[in-house]
Design a protein around this motif. Structure first.
Motif, PDB file in Angstrom:
ATOM      1  N   ARG A  96      28.995  46.240  35.678  1.00  0.00           N
ATOM      2  CA  ARG A  96      27.846  45.330  35.842  1.00  0.00           C
ATOM      3  C   ARG A  96      28.030  44.037  35.041  1.00  0.00           C
ATOM      4  N   ILE A  97      29.174  43.934  34.356  1.00  0.00           N
ATOM      5  CA  ILE A  97      29.477  42.778  33.515  1.00  0.00           C
ATOM      6  C   ILE A  97      30.713  42.078  34.060  1.00  0.00           C
ATOM      7  N   GLY A  98      30.632  40.777  34.255  1.00  0.00           N
ATOM      8  CA  GLY A  98      31.791  40.007  34.691  1.00  0.00           C
ATOM      9  C   GLY A  98      32.272  39.107  33.569  1.00  0.00           C
ATOM     10  N   LEU A  99      33.586  39.109  33.328  1.00  0.00           N
ATOM     11  CA  LEU A  99      34.164  38.292  32.258  1.00  0.00           C
ATOM     12  C   LEU A  99      35.215  37.366  32.848  1.00  0.00           C
ATOM     13  N   VAL A 100      35.000  36.061  32.699  1.00  0.00           N
ATOM     14  CA  VAL A 100      35.972  35.054  33.110  1.00  0.00           C
ATOM     15  C   VAL A 100      36.820  34.704  31.894  1.00  0.00           C
ATOM     16  N   HIS A 101      38.127  34.943  31.987  1.00  0.00           N
ATOM     17  CA  HIS A 101      39.027  34.664  30.870  1.00  0.00           C
ATOM     18  C   HIS A 101      39.517  33.223  30.923  1.00  0.00           C
ATOM     19  N   GLN A 102      39.796  32.675  29.754  1.00  0.00           N
ATOM     20  CA  GLN A 102      40.364  31.332  29.708  1.00  0.00           C
ATOM     21  C   GLN A 102      41.704  31.300  30.443  1.00  0.00           C
ATOM     22  N   THR A 103      42.508  32.329  30.244  1.00  0.00           N
ATOM     23  CA  THR A 103      43.762  32.496  30.975  1.00  0.00           C
ATOM     24  C   THR A 103      43.640  33.799  31.751  1.00  0.00           C
ATOM     25  N   PRO A 104      43.284  33.735  33.036  1.00  0.00           N
ATOM     26  CA  PRO A 104      43.043  34.963  33.801  1.00  0.00           C
ATOM     27  C   PRO A 104      44.272  35.872  33.813  1.00  0.00           C
ATOM     28  N   PRO A 105      44.100  37.171  33.548  1.00  0.00           N
ATOM     29  CA  PRO A 105      45.230  38.109  33.534  1.00  0.00           C
ATOM     30  C   PRO A 105      45.644  38.504  34.952  1.00  0.00           C
ATOM     31  N   LEU A 106      46.266  37.567  35.675  1.00  0.00           N
ATOM     32  CA  LEU A 106      46.641  37.795  37.069  1.00  0.00           C
ATOM     33  C   LEU A 106      48.156  37.931  37.180  1.00  0.00           C
ATOM     34  N   PRO A 107      48.654  39.036  37.748  1.00  0.00           N
ATOM     35  CA  PRO A 107      50.096  39.195  37.937  1.00  0.00           C
ATOM     36  C   PRO A 107      50.665  38.043  38.762  1.00  0.00           C
ATOM     37  N   PRO A 108      51.811  37.480  38.359  1.00  0.00           N
ATOM     38  CA  PRO A 108      52.354  36.297  39.032  1.00  0.00           C
ATOM     39  C   PRO A 108      52.553  36.477  40.533  1.00  0.00           C
ATOM     40  N   ARG A 109      52.986  37.656  40.965  1.00  0.00           N
ATOM     41  CA  ARG A 109      53.291  37.861  42.379  1.00  0.00           C
ATOM     42  C   ARG A 109      52.101  38.371  43.193  1.00  0.00           C
ATOM     43  N   GLN A 110      50.990  38.592  42.520  1.00  0.00           N
ATOM     44  CA  GLN A 110      49.805  39.063  43.240  1.00  0.00           C
ATOM     45  C   GLN A 110      49.250  37.951  44.129  1.00  0.00           C
ATOM     46  N   ARG A 111      48.830  38.314  45.319  1.00  0.00           N
ATOM     47  CA  ARG A 111      48.235  37.327  46.205  1.00  0.00           C
ATOM     48  C   ARG A 111      46.817  37.017  45.753  1.00  0.00           C
ATOM     49  N   VAL A 112      46.397  35.794  46.006  1.00  0.00           N
ATOM     50  CA  VAL A 112      45.077  35.357  45.575  1.00  0.00           C
ATOM     51  C   VAL A 112      43.984  36.232  46.176  1.00  0.00           C
ATOM     52  N   VAL A 113      44.115  36.584  47.448  1.00  0.00           N
ATOM     53  CA  VAL A 113      43.096  37.400  48.101  1.00  0.00           C
ATOM     54  C   VAL A 113      42.923  38.731  47.377  1.00  0.00           C
ATOM     55  N   THR A 114      44.028  39.329  46.937  1.00  0.00           N
ATOM     56  CA  THR A 114      43.965  40.604  46.219  1.00  0.00           C
ATOM     57  C   THR A 114      43.329  40.419  44.847  1.00  0.00           C
ATOM     58  N   ALA A 115      43.644  39.290  44.197  1.00  0.00           N
ATOM     59  CA  ALA A 115      43.074  39.017  42.881  1.00  0.00           C
ATOM     60  C   ALA A 115      41.558  38.878  42.956  1.00  0.00           C
ATOM     61  N   VAL A 116      41.060  38.210  43.986  1.00  0.00           N
ATOM     62  CA  VAL A 116      39.617  38.017  44.128  1.00  0.00           C
ATOM     63  C   VAL A 116      38.935  39.344  44.444  1.00  0.00           C
ATOM     64  N   LEU A 117      39.495  40.105  45.365  1.00  0.00           N
ATOM     65  CA  LEU A 117      38.869  41.372  45.759  1.00  0.00           C
ATOM     66  C   LEU A 117      38.876  42.395  44.628  1.00  0.00           C
ATOM     67  N   ALA A 118      39.759  42.197  43.636  1.00  0.00           N
ATOM     68  CA  ALA A 118      39.796  43.112  42.492  1.00  0.00           C
ATOM     69  C   ALA A 118      38.498  43.059  41.689  1.00  0.00           C
TER      70      ALA A 118
END
Length: 268
Positions: free
Chosen positions: A81-103
């Motif tokens: 129920r809590i959303g945290l936006v990081h200054q440097t988002p922990p997103l794997p380099p090869r992950q597609r943007v669509v997958t990152a958002v749906l996560a």
């Protein structure tokens, strides 16, 4: 009450103190900015509110619960129920943007559904809609490593918007963006919070953005609350005191020592 902190302290494992006697009450639907110099404890405070860190003193209540009195399973449900936006988002380099958002919905999905989403995105229209708000719809199927720092920050924001949390925490969410884009992006976050009744707490280095977008501003210095005021009451004197740093004061410029004048008298 969304957040209630009573004399909260936080000491890290290395012995350093990040927060001292912090007491705050933030009601549901409020928009609050936290400002202060580097090392003031802003990130530590946000991570504590997100239940990523456990206070070493005082009382912390988040969404009417005391996180560290819950079982691990209950605490995990609270974190969904809590959303945290990081200054440097922990997103794997090869992950597609669509997958990152749906996560953003992983906290609500079963393990099987989460694994399927990695191979076949389950809600492409939903991801595209959130990215479109941030002018990133054309990056839907790009890899995260192909994006700039500012674009990655906007993907991290789209992820939290897709999550639909009740409490949205943002740690320097626009630090990698130019001033115009930063202002536009903060406007999107604040508008989302207002329209959906979401509590928004953001830490910002840019004081002018904090004063422009947030009705309430908290000044933090050396792990302590210096002021907690409506934005309209935060004046230059308060800001000068908040950011004062004697160590950065310009030292007097040393003057070169006087050199005696020696006159050479030629011999006849």
């Amino acid at each position: 009450m969304t957040l209630n902190l009573e004399a909260v302290g936080l000491r890290h494992a290395n012995g350093s103190t990040a927060l001292r006697e912090v007491s705050l009450r933030i009601a549901a639907g409020e928009r609050v900015a936290i400002i202060g110099p580097s090392g003031a404890g802003k990130s530590s405070l946000l991570n504590l509110m997100a239940t990523g860190l456990r206070p070493t003193a005082g009382v912390l209540e988040v969404l009417d619960s005391r996180p560290w009195q819950l079982s691990a399973r209950q605490r995990q449900r609270l974190r969904a129920r809590i959303g945290l936006v990081h200054q440097t988002p922990p997103l794997p380099p090869r992950q597609r943007v669509v997958t990152a958002v749906l996560a953003g919905r992983l906290g609500d999905w079963s393990l099987a559904k989460s694994l399927i989403n990695l191979l076949h995105p389950l809600d492409v229209p939903g991801a595209r809609a959130e990215l479109a708000k941030l002018d990133l719809a054309d990056k839907l199927f790009a890899q995260c490593q192909q994006l700039s720092g500012g674009q990655l920050q906007r993907v991290g924001i789209a992820r939290v918007l897709y999550q639909r949390p009740e409490l949205l925490l943002a740690d320097e969410p626009v630090s990698a963006m130019d001033p115009v884009l930063a202002d536009h992006t903060l406007g999107i976050l604040c508008r989302h919070a207002s329209e959906h009744g979401v509590t928004l707490v953001a830490s910002l280095h840019a004081v002018e953005l904090a004063l422009a977008h947030f009705p309430r501003v908290i000044g933090l210095r050396a792990g302590q609350v210096v002021f907690d005021l409506p934005a309209g009451e935060v004046g230059s004197e308060l800001l000068d005191a908040l950011y004062a740093n004697e160590q950065l004061a310009s030292p007097p410029v040393p003057q070169p020592a006087a050199v005696p004048l020696v006159v050479q008298i030629p011999r006849c």
